[in-house]
Scaffold this motif. Structure first.
Motif, PDB file in Angstrom:
ATOM      1  N   LEU A 133      30.726  41.187  49.249  1.00 46.96           N
ATOM      2  CA  LEU A 133      30.896  40.381  48.037  1.00 46.96           C
ATOM      3  C   LEU A 133      31.952  40.964  47.107  1.00 46.96           C
ATOM      4  O   LEU A 133      32.540  40.242  46.301  1.00 46.96           O
ATOM      5  CB  LEU A 133      29.560  40.285  47.287  1.00 46.96           C
ATOM      6  N   TYR A 134      32.187  42.261  47.185  1.00 46.93           N
ATOM      7  CA  TYR A 134      33.170  42.873  46.290  1.00 46.93           C
ATOM      8  C   TYR A 134      34.606  42.703  46.790  1.00 46.93           C
ATOM      9  O   TYR A 134      35.550  43.171  46.137  1.00 46.93           O
ATOM     10  CB  TYR A 134      32.860  44.356  46.068  1.00 46.93           C
ATOM     11  N   THR A 135      34.797  42.051  47.931  1.00 49.75           N
ATOM     12  CA  THR A 135      36.137  41.795  48.470  1.00 49.75           C
ATOM     13  C   THR A 135      36.703  40.522  47.864  1.00 49.75           C
ATOM     14  O   THR A 135      36.022  39.494  47.805  1.00 49.75           O
ATOM     15  CB  THR A 135      36.081  41.662  50.008  1.00 49.75           C
ATOM     16  N   VAL A 136      37.940  40.582  47.399  1.00 49.26           N
ATOM     17  CA  VAL A 136      38.580  39.400  46.817  1.00 49.26           C
ATOM     18  C   VAL A 136      38.761  38.337  47.895  1.00 49.26           C
ATOM     19  O   VAL A 136      39.284  38.607  48.976  1.00 49.26           O
ATOM     20  CB  VAL A 136      39.952  39.767  46.206  1.00 49.26           C
ATOM     21  N   ARG A 137      38.300  37.112  47.591  1.00 48.21           N
ATOM     22  CA  ARG A 137      38.381  36.010  48.533  1.00 48.21           C
ATOM     23  C   ARG A 137      39.269  34.901  47.972  1.00 48.21           C
ATOM     24  O   ARG A 137      39.636  34.909  46.797  1.00 48.21           O
ATOM     25  CB  ARG A 137      36.980  35.466  48.833  1.00 48.21           C
ATOM     26  N   ASP A 138      39.554  33.939  48.816  1.00 49.91           N
ATOM     27  CA  ASP A 138      40.390  32.805  48.419  1.00 49.91           C
ATOM     28  C   ASP A 138      39.523  31.771  47.699  1.00 49.91           C
ATOM     29  O   ASP A 138      39.204  30.701  48.223  1.00 49.91           O
ATOM     30  CB  ASP A 138      41.057  32.193  49.646  1.00 49.91           C
ATOM     31  N   VAL A 139      39.122  32.139  46.473  1.00 48.47           N
ATOM     32  CA  VAL A 139      38.288  31.287  45.624  1.00 48.47           C
ATOM     33  C   VAL A 139      38.909  31.276  44.229  1.00 48.47           C
ATOM     34  O   VAL A 139      39.791  32.097  43.919  1.00 48.47           O
ATOM     35  CB  VAL A 139      36.838  31.820  45.551  1.00 48.47           C
ATOM     36  N   PRO A 140      38.504  30.358  43.352  1.00 45.31           N
ATOM     37  CA  PRO A 140      39.000  30.417  41.964  1.00 45.31           C
ATOM     38  C   PRO A 140      38.607  31.742  41.308  1.00 45.31           C
ATOM     39  O   PRO A 140      37.473  32.203  41.470  1.00 45.31           O
ATOM     40  CB  PRO A 140      38.305  29.230  41.300  1.00 45.31           C
ATOM     41  N   HIS A 141      39.551  32.330  40.582  1.00 39.62           N
ATOM     42  CA  HIS A 141      39.313  33.648  39.985  1.00 39.62           C
ATOM     43  C   HIS A 141      39.257  33.555  38.461  1.00 39.62           C
ATOM     44  O   HIS A 141      40.082  32.890  37.836  1.00 39.62           O
ATOM     45  CB  HIS A 141      40.422  34.618  40.388  1.00 39.62           C
ATOM     46  N   ALA A 189      32.643  43.743  38.944  1.00 34.86           N
ATOM     47  CA  ALA A 189      31.831  42.664  38.377  1.00 34.86           C
ATOM     48  C   ALA A 189      32.548  41.325  38.445  1.00 34.86           C
ATOM     49  O   ALA A 189      31.932  40.289  38.737  1.00 34.86           O
ATOM     50  CB  ALA A 189      31.477  42.994  36.925  1.00 34.86           C
ATOM     51  N   ASN A 190      33.848  41.322  38.171  1.00 35.74           N
ATOM     52  CA  ASN A 190      34.587  40.061  38.192  1.00 35.74           C
ATOM     53  C   ASN A 190      34.665  39.464  39.588  1.00 35.74           C
ATOM     54  O   ASN A 190      34.492  38.246  39.777  1.00 35.74           O
ATOM     55  CB  ASN A 190      35.990  40.266  37.624  1.00 35.74           C
ATOM     56  N   THR A 191      34.920  40.287  40.600  1.00 38.05           N
ATOM     57  CA  THR A 191      35.022  39.787  41.975  1.00 38.05           C
ATOM     58  C   THR A 191      33.673  39.301  42.481  1.00 38.05           C
ATOM     59  O   THR A 191      33.580  38.240  43.129  1.00 38.05           O
ATOM     60  CB  THR A 191      35.568  40.884  42.899  1.00 38.05           C
ATOM     61  N   LEU A 192      32.610  40.060  42.196  1.00 40.51           N
ATOM     62  CA  LEU A 192      31.275  39.618  42.584  1.00 40.51           C
ATOM     63  C   LEU A 192      30.968  38.246  41.995  1.00 40.51           C
ATOM     64  O   LEU A 192      30.476  37.344  42.685  1.00 40.51           O
ATOM     65  CB  LEU A 192      30.225  40.625  42.109  1.00 40.51           C
ATOM     66  N   LEU A 193      31.272  38.073  40.718  1.00 39.28           N
ATOM     67  CA  LEU A 193      30.942  36.815  40.058  1.00 39.28           C
ATOM     68  C   LEU A 193      31.837  35.679  40.536  1.00 39.28           C
ATOM     69  O   LEU A 193      31.362  34.552  40.731  1.00 39.28           O
ATOM     70  CB  LEU A 193      31.031  36.987  38.545  1.00 39.28           C
ATOM     71  N   HIS A 248      24.996  51.290  45.031  1.00 40.13           N
ATOM     72  CA  HIS A 248      23.700  50.783  44.581  1.00 40.13           C
ATOM     73  C   HIS A 248      23.872  49.897  43.347  1.00 40.13           C
ATOM     74  O   HIS A 248      23.245  48.826  43.246  1.00 40.13           O
ATOM     75  CB  HIS A 248      22.776  51.956  44.264  1.00 40.13           C
ATOM     76  N   ALA A 249      24.698  50.320  42.407  1.00 42.00           N
ATOM     77  CA  ALA A 249      24.886  49.534  41.188  1.00 42.00           C
ATOM     78  C   ALA A 249      25.460  48.150  41.500  1.00 42.00           C
ATOM     79  O   ALA A 249      25.070  47.145  40.898  1.00 42.00           O
ATOM     80  CB  ALA A 249      25.803  50.282  40.223  1.00 42.00           C
ATOM     81  N   ARG A 250      26.393  48.078  42.442  1.00 39.34           N
ATOM     82  CA  ARG A 250      26.929  46.776  42.845  1.00 39.34           C
ATOM     83  C   ARG A 250      25.844  45.882  43.422  1.00 39.34           C
ATOM     84  O   ARG A 250      25.800  44.675  43.162  1.00 39.34           O
ATOM     85  CB  ARG A 250      28.031  46.960  43.886  1.00 39.34           C
ATOM     86  N   TYR A 251      24.994  46.469  44.253  1.00 39.77           N
ATOM     87  CA  TYR A 251      23.883  45.710  44.834  1.00 39.77           C
ATOM     88  C   TYR A 251      23.013  45.123  43.721  1.00 39.77           C
ATOM     89  O   TYR A 251      22.647  43.939  43.755  1.00 39.77           O
ATOM     90  CB  TYR A 251      23.054  46.611  45.741  1.00 39.77           C
ATOM     91  N   CYS A 252      22.661  45.960  42.745  1.00 40.82           N
ATOM     92  CA  CYS A 252      21.827  45.508  41.630  1.00 40.82           C
ATOM     93  C   CYS A 252      22.512  44.385  40.871  1.00 40.82           C
ATOM     94  O   CYS A 252      21.886  43.361  40.544  1.00 40.82           O
ATOM     95  CB  CYS A 252      21.527  46.671  40.691  1.00 40.82           C
ATOM     96  N   LEU A 253      23.787  44.564  40.578  1.00 39.96           N
ATOM     97  CA  LEU A 253      24.513  43.558  39.806  1.00 39.96           C
ATOM     98  C   LEU A 253      24.553  42.225  40.544  1.00 39.96           C
ATOM     99  O   LEU A 253      24.330  41.168  39.942  1.00 39.96           O
ATOM    100  CB  LEU A 253      25.926  44.045  39.511  1.00 39.96           C
TER     101      LEU A 253
END
Length: 279
Positions: free
Chosen positions: A34-42, A99-103, A264-269
């Motif tokens: 999920l933390y990898t930048v994908r071809d989605v609106p940013h 946080a931005n990439t996850l969201l 771990h923090a990324r998982y929680c977020l």
């Protein structure tokens, strides 16, 4: 290591933004993460400077707005206050926590609601006491004032926010988790969602500062805690959970393999983002 001193790799632009160390960050590529930048609106990351009357200085603040924000000038958004941990700066949830990439990825897949994320600097200029010490609560009190009297008014004046408790959430990792718990219990009229990552409050602090803890905590839409079983704070978090059990405070908790790390923090977020502001 040069003459016994650890330095960041000068050829790596990815540096961990921390008060006490500037380590190089190395990511193992994973297209499915999920933390990898994908071809989605940013969405956009905004660097802000606001004046803190509480601390008597200008402070930095990072704000994320979702991809749709500018295209919908008449729409307001719920706000998630995401607090930095001990020695972390306001940039860490962005540059290391992603946080931005996850969201971006979760909003694009329909797994999260579009929201504004506010990432403040959690250091209150007077040291960082151990979370088990009485002095920690004094620092938490200063943070509550900083957030409610300086940060929130700035954010709500400069961004299109929905300003009610059900549209405000707060969470943090480590010190930020303790600050978040103290803030939500101090301001039950302002926050409807509380998430705590590898953090806790002691029974002594709760008894001393929150006489209405049962009603206030049970009025939350969500109280979620997550900790790794190898975390050096694990036993303290378990004690906090037992206190909630004894008081019949409703909460959800997850214990998982892992320690006091940003993996771990990324998982929680990511889990918080899937849950916040959903009916």
């Amino acid at each position: 290591i040069i003459d016994g001193i650890s330095v960041a790799d000068p050829g790596n632009i990815n540096i961990f933004p921390n008060e006490s160390f500037k380590a190089s960050v190395l990511e193992i590529p994973d297209d499915n993460a999920l933390y990898t930048v994908r071809d989605v609106p940013h969405g956009k990351i905004h660097y802000n400077t606001y004046k803190s009357d509480v601390l008597g200085q200008h402070r930095n603040l990072i704000v994320y707005t979702p991809a749709e924000y500018e295209a919908n000038p008449d729409k307001s958004y719920p706000v998630f206050y995401l607090v930095s941990g001990t020695t972390d700066t306001e940039e860490v949830w962005f540059k290391v926590g992603r946080a931005n990439t996850l969201l971006d990825n979760l909003i694009a897949s329909g797994e999260a609601e579009p929201m504004i994320v506010v990432m403040p600097y959690g250091y209150m200029n007077n040291g960082t006491p151990r979370p088990s010490s009485p002095e920690a609560a004094k620092m938490y009190q200063v943070f509550v004032k900083e957030l409610t009297q300086s940060i929130m008014p700035y954010v709500e004046s400069n961004y299109r926010t929905i300003n009610n408790r059900d549209s405000r959430a707060i969470a943090g990792f480590s010190r930020g988790g303790g600050q978040s718990m103290f803030t939500a219990f101090s301001c039950p009229d302002k926050f409807g969602w509380l998430e705590s990552y590898s953090a806790y409050l002691t029974p002594e602090v709760i008894d001393a500062y929150f006489p209405n803890i049962v009603n206030d905590a049970n009025s939350l839409n969500s109280l979620w805690m997550c900790v790794g079983t190898s975390d050096f704070l694990y036993n303290d978090v378990v004690r906090n959970k037992r206190y909630f059990d004894d008081k019949a405070i409703k909460y959800q908790a997850e214990e998982r393999g892992g320690s006091h790390t940003w993996m771990h923090a990324r998982y929680c977020l990511a889990n918080s983002l899937r849950r916040l502001f959903r009916k």
